[in-house]
Design a protein around this motif. Structure first.
Motif, PDB file in Angstrom:
ATOM      1  N   ASP A 120       0.841  -1.194   0.000  1.00  0.00           N
ATOM      2  CA  ASP A 120       0.000   0.000   0.000  1.00  0.00           C
ATOM      3  C   ASP A 120       0.879   1.248   0.000  1.00  0.00           C
ATOM      4  N   PRO A 121       1.505   1.544  -1.146  1.00  0.00           N
ATOM      5  CA  PRO A 121       2.417   2.693  -1.196  1.00  0.00           C
ATOM      6  C   PRO A 121       1.690   4.018  -0.999  1.00  0.00           C
ATOM      7  N   VAL A 173       7.683  -0.746 -11.394  1.00  0.00           N
ATOM      8  CA  VAL A 173       6.337  -0.330 -10.988  1.00  0.00           C
ATOM      9  C   VAL A 173       5.694  -1.400 -10.102  1.00  0.00           C
ATOM     10  N   PHE A 174       5.816  -2.651 -10.490  1.00  0.00           N
ATOM     11  CA  PHE A 174       5.259  -3.741  -9.685  1.00  0.00           C
ATOM     12  C   PHE A 174       5.969  -3.833  -8.342  1.00  0.00           C
ATOM     13  N   ALA A 175       7.295  -3.674  -8.346  1.00  0.00           N
ATOM     14  CA  ALA A 175       8.050  -3.763  -7.099  1.00  0.00           C
ATOM     15  C   ALA A 175       7.711  -2.627  -6.146  1.00  0.00           C
ATOM     16  N   LEU A 176       7.263  -1.497  -6.675  1.00  0.00           N
ATOM     17  CA  LEU A 176       6.858  -0.367  -5.832  1.00  0.00           C
ATOM     18  C   LEU A 176       5.469  -0.571  -5.225  1.00  0.00           C
ATOM     19  N   GLY A 177       4.742  -1.584  -5.702  1.00  0.00           N
ATOM     20  CA  GLY A 177       3.424  -1.873  -5.155  1.00  0.00           C
ATOM     21  C   GLY A 177       2.269  -1.364  -5.988  1.00  0.00           C
ATOM     22  N   PHE A 178       2.544  -0.989  -7.255  1.00  0.00           N
ATOM     23  CA  PHE A 178       1.498  -0.445  -8.118  1.00  0.00           C
ATOM     24  C   PHE A 178       1.058  -1.415  -9.216  1.00  0.00           C
ATOM     25  N   PRO A 237      23.896   3.771 -16.878  1.00  0.00           N
ATOM     26  CA  PRO A 237      24.252   2.355 -16.795  1.00  0.00           C
ATOM     27  C   PRO A 237      25.124   2.066 -15.589  1.00  0.00           C
ATOM     28  N   GLY A 238      25.023   0.831 -15.097  1.00  0.00           N
ATOM     29  CA  GLY A 238      25.834   0.415 -13.969  1.00  0.00           C
ATOM     30  C   GLY A 238      25.001  -0.184 -12.862  1.00  0.00           C
ATOM     31  N   LEU A 239      25.655  -0.627 -11.821  1.00  0.00           N
ATOM     32  CA  LEU A 239      24.941  -1.278 -10.726  1.00  0.00           C
ATOM     33  C   LEU A 239      24.119  -0.295  -9.901  1.00  0.00           C
ATOM     34  N   ALA A 240      24.331   1.000 -10.093  1.00  0.00           N
ATOM     35  CA  ALA A 240      23.502   1.984  -9.397  1.00  0.00           C
ATOM     36  C   ALA A 240      22.187   2.222 -10.124  1.00  0.00           C
ATOM     37  N   ALA A 241      22.054   1.706 -11.334  1.00  0.00           N
ATOM     38  CA  ALA A 241      20.866   1.974 -12.148  1.00  0.00           C
ATOM     39  C   ALA A 241      19.566   1.462 -11.527  1.00  0.00           C
ATOM     40  N   PRO A 242      19.513   0.249 -10.965  1.00  0.00           N
ATOM     41  CA  PRO A 242      18.236  -0.220 -10.415  1.00  0.00           C
ATOM     42  C   PRO A 242      17.669   0.679  -9.327  1.00  0.00           C
ATOM     43  N   SER A 243      18.508   1.134  -8.412  1.00  0.00           N
ATOM     44  CA  SER A 243      18.006   1.988  -7.342  1.00  0.00           C
ATOM     45  C   SER A 243      17.630   3.377  -7.868  1.00  0.00           C
ATOM     46  N   GLU A 244      18.397   3.887  -8.825  1.00  0.00           N
ATOM     47  CA  GLU A 244      18.066   5.180  -9.411  1.00  0.00           C
ATOM     48  C   GLU A 244      16.750   5.091 -10.178  1.00  0.00           C
ATOM     49  N   LEU A 245      16.546   4.000 -10.894  1.00  0.00           N
ATOM     50  CA  LEU A 245      15.292   3.801 -11.614  1.00  0.00           C
ATOM     51  C   LEU A 245      14.129   3.726 -10.629  1.00  0.00           C
ATOM     52  N   ALA A 246      14.332   3.058  -9.497  1.00  0.00           N
ATOM     53  CA  ALA A 246      13.293   2.970  -8.476  1.00  0.00           C
ATOM     54  C   ALA A 246      12.885   4.362  -7.994  1.00  0.00           C
ATOM     55  N   ARG A 247      13.859   5.211  -7.770  1.00  0.00           N
ATOM     56  CA  ARG A 247      13.566   6.571  -7.285  1.00  0.00           C
ATOM     57  C   ARG A 247      12.832   7.394  -8.349  1.00  0.00           C
ATOM     58  N   GLN A 248      13.277   7.294  -9.602  1.00  0.00           N
ATOM     59  CA  GLN A 248      12.653   8.100 -10.648  1.00  0.00           C
ATOM     60  C   GLN A 248      11.230   7.640 -10.957  1.00  0.00           C
ATOM     61  N   VAL A 249      11.024   6.337 -11.030  1.00  0.00           N
ATOM     62  CA  VAL A 249       9.673   5.817 -11.296  1.00  0.00           C
ATOM     63  C   VAL A 249       8.746   6.151 -10.132  1.00  0.00           C
ATOM     64  N   ALA A 250       9.236   6.003  -8.915  1.00  0.00           N
ATOM     65  CA  ALA A 250       8.423   6.323  -7.746  1.00  0.00           C
ATOM     66  C   ALA A 250       8.051   7.800  -7.733  1.00  0.00           C
ATOM     67  N   ALA A 251       8.970   8.662  -8.104  1.00  0.00           N
ATOM     68  CA  ALA A 251       8.673  10.095  -8.148  1.00  0.00           C
ATOM     69  C   ALA A 251       7.561  10.378  -9.146  1.00  0.00           C
ATOM     70  N   ALA A 252       7.586   9.679 -10.287  1.00  0.00           N
ATOM     71  CA  ALA A 252       6.553   9.873 -11.301  1.00  0.00           C
ATOM     72  C   ALA A 252       5.189   9.424 -10.808  1.00  0.00           C
ATOM     73  N   ALA A 259       8.085   5.035  -1.114  1.00  0.00           N
ATOM     74  CA  ALA A 259       8.226   3.668  -1.612  1.00  0.00           C
ATOM     75  C   ALA A 259       9.477   3.543  -2.468  1.00  0.00           C
ATOM     76  N   GLY A 260       9.786   4.593  -3.225  1.00  0.00           N
ATOM     77  CA  GLY A 260      10.990   4.578  -4.044  1.00  0.00           C
ATOM     78  C   GLY A 260      12.249   4.441  -3.219  1.00  0.00           C
ATOM     79  N   GLU A 261      12.301   5.147  -2.108  1.00  0.00           N
ATOM     80  CA  GLU A 261      13.470   5.044  -1.236  1.00  0.00           C
ATOM     81  C   GLU A 261      13.559   3.659  -0.603  1.00  0.00           C
ATOM     82  N   LEU A 262      12.413   3.096  -0.228  1.00  0.00           N
ATOM     83  CA  LEU A 262      12.403   1.743   0.341  1.00  0.00           C
ATOM     84  C   LEU A 262      12.937   0.732  -0.665  1.00  0.00           C
ATOM     85  N   LEU A 263      12.439   0.827  -1.901  1.00  0.00           N
ATOM     86  CA  LEU A 263      12.879  -0.119  -2.923  1.00  0.00           C
ATOM     87  C   LEU A 263      14.349   0.091  -3.264  1.00  0.00           C
TER      88      LEU A 263
END
Length: 368
Positions: free
Chosen positions: A74-75, A115-120, A191-206, A212-216
């Protein structure tokens, strides 16, 4: 280096995004989810080869479980929200006031997984052809095998927001969606191993769900750190004993053979796997057409390929017949190819830790 097609190279630890900025055909991903292989012995408990450089024969990397687990059911959201859209022609502010019907689109399925991992997940109304995890199976596909967006199919779904990254198109189609009143937000993770967490933050912001983005992001960073530490415990300690690895992109029907070098995303993947990026070692940067001279100079112990790409050239036998220079490398002589599903091997999202785990098993303990 960025994954944007506006630049000379589009690269991401989401394989397929690497191809968007080049004249390289997109991988033809299937719409079938990867079959899970079930529980496994932890990496740290694997019985690994004494000399992984001496292993022979091909192996396939399979993730243990393709399912996407949400970081929260429930984000919390704050809408409307104003977010920076990383448009191809420059950043712009976009107001998001409705996320009830989400359409995530990219060439690797990484945005949908995020998006699914964020709970949406319950609010997603369609998918691209690379979104193949089980939770998305029943969603209608709105991109073709060539990763071209079908605008009519998109509009029929009445999305309230489209989240994309410029790796599917044509761009004009995406902009037409915006002109038709659909909120479109571009994300762009380097690109790089930091990409998944950065993508989580950007998608969550949108989605107006920064918490939820910070949690993921924190979860992914910890998972990646754990996997990398586990790999370090099984790889050879001495640099000269480490596996020399090359990432080769194949698309036989089009006669396309590309080496992935430094700044492509493949380099960080190889380093995280405890290997030596031989393309970078010979000065290869980005994505460049393979040459016999470069291949022989690199002389890898292992060649990483996409499963679909290897199939497109007729498997190992077809590749060796078509490109005799491959057979002159240590990997070619030993038939040492590690393949992984096109939409997974360089995916940049919640599946990245599982991808590293699967690849490490195929490299150091095939068959385990």
């Amino acid at each position: 280096m960025t994954r944007r097609p506006a630049l000379a190279l589009a690269a991401a630890l989401g394989l397929s995004a690497l191809l968007a900025g080049c004249a390289v055909p997109a991988p033809q991903s299937t719409s079938e989810p990867t079959a899970p292989v079930g529980p496994r012995v932890p990496l740290t408990e694997l019985v690994v080869a004494d000399d992984p450089r001496a292993l022979t024969g091909p192996s396939t990397a399979l993730i243990a479980d393709a399912a996407i687990e949400p970081v929260t059911d429930d984000p919390a959201q704050t809408l409307p929200t104003t977010v920076v859209s990383r448009d191809l022609d420059g950043d712009r502010e976009v107001v998001v006031d409705d996320t009830s019907r989400i359409l995530p689109l990219d060439i690797a399925g990484s945005i949908a997984a995020t998006v699914f991992a964020l709970g949406f997940g319950d609010q997603v109304v369609g998918r691209d052809i690379s979104t193949t995890f089980p939770e998305a199976e029943g969603l209608p596909v709105v991109t073709s095998g060539g990763h071209a967006i079908n605008s009519e199919a998109v509009l029929a779904l009445r999305p309230s927001i489209v989240i994309t990254d410029g790796t599917v198109g044509p761009t004009d189609v995406v902009l037409q969606l915006r002109d038709a009143g659909v909120t479109v937000v571009y994300v762009d993770a380097e690109p790089g191993l930091a990409a998944p967490s950065e993508l989580a933050r950007q998608v969550a912001a949108a989605l107006g769900a920064s918490e939820a983005g910070e949690l993921l992001a924190a979860q992914l960073e910890q998972q990646l750190a754990d996997v990398v530490a586990a790999i370090e415990s099984i790889r050879p300690e001495a640099p000269e004993d480490r596996v020399r690895i090359l990432f080769l992109y194949l698309r036989g029907a089009s006669g396309i053979y590309y080496l992935f070098g430094e700044e492509s995303g493949a380099d960080e993947l190889i380093e995280a796997l405890g290997g030596i990026d031989v393309a970078g070692e010979i000065g290869w940067t980005g994505l460049r057409p393979m040459t016999d001279e470069a291949l022989i100079a690199a002389d890898p112990d292992v060649i990483l390929v996409m499963t679909g790409g290897l199939e497109s050239v007729g498997g190992v036998d077809g590749l060796l017949a078509e490109k005799p220079a491959v057979g002159l490398t240590r990997a070619g002589e030993a038939r040492r190819f590690v393949d992984m599903a096109d939409g997974e091997v360089l995916s940049s999202g919640p599946r990245t830790p599982a991808v590293l785990d699967a690849l490490a098993r195929a490299i150091y303990a095939p068959g385990e």
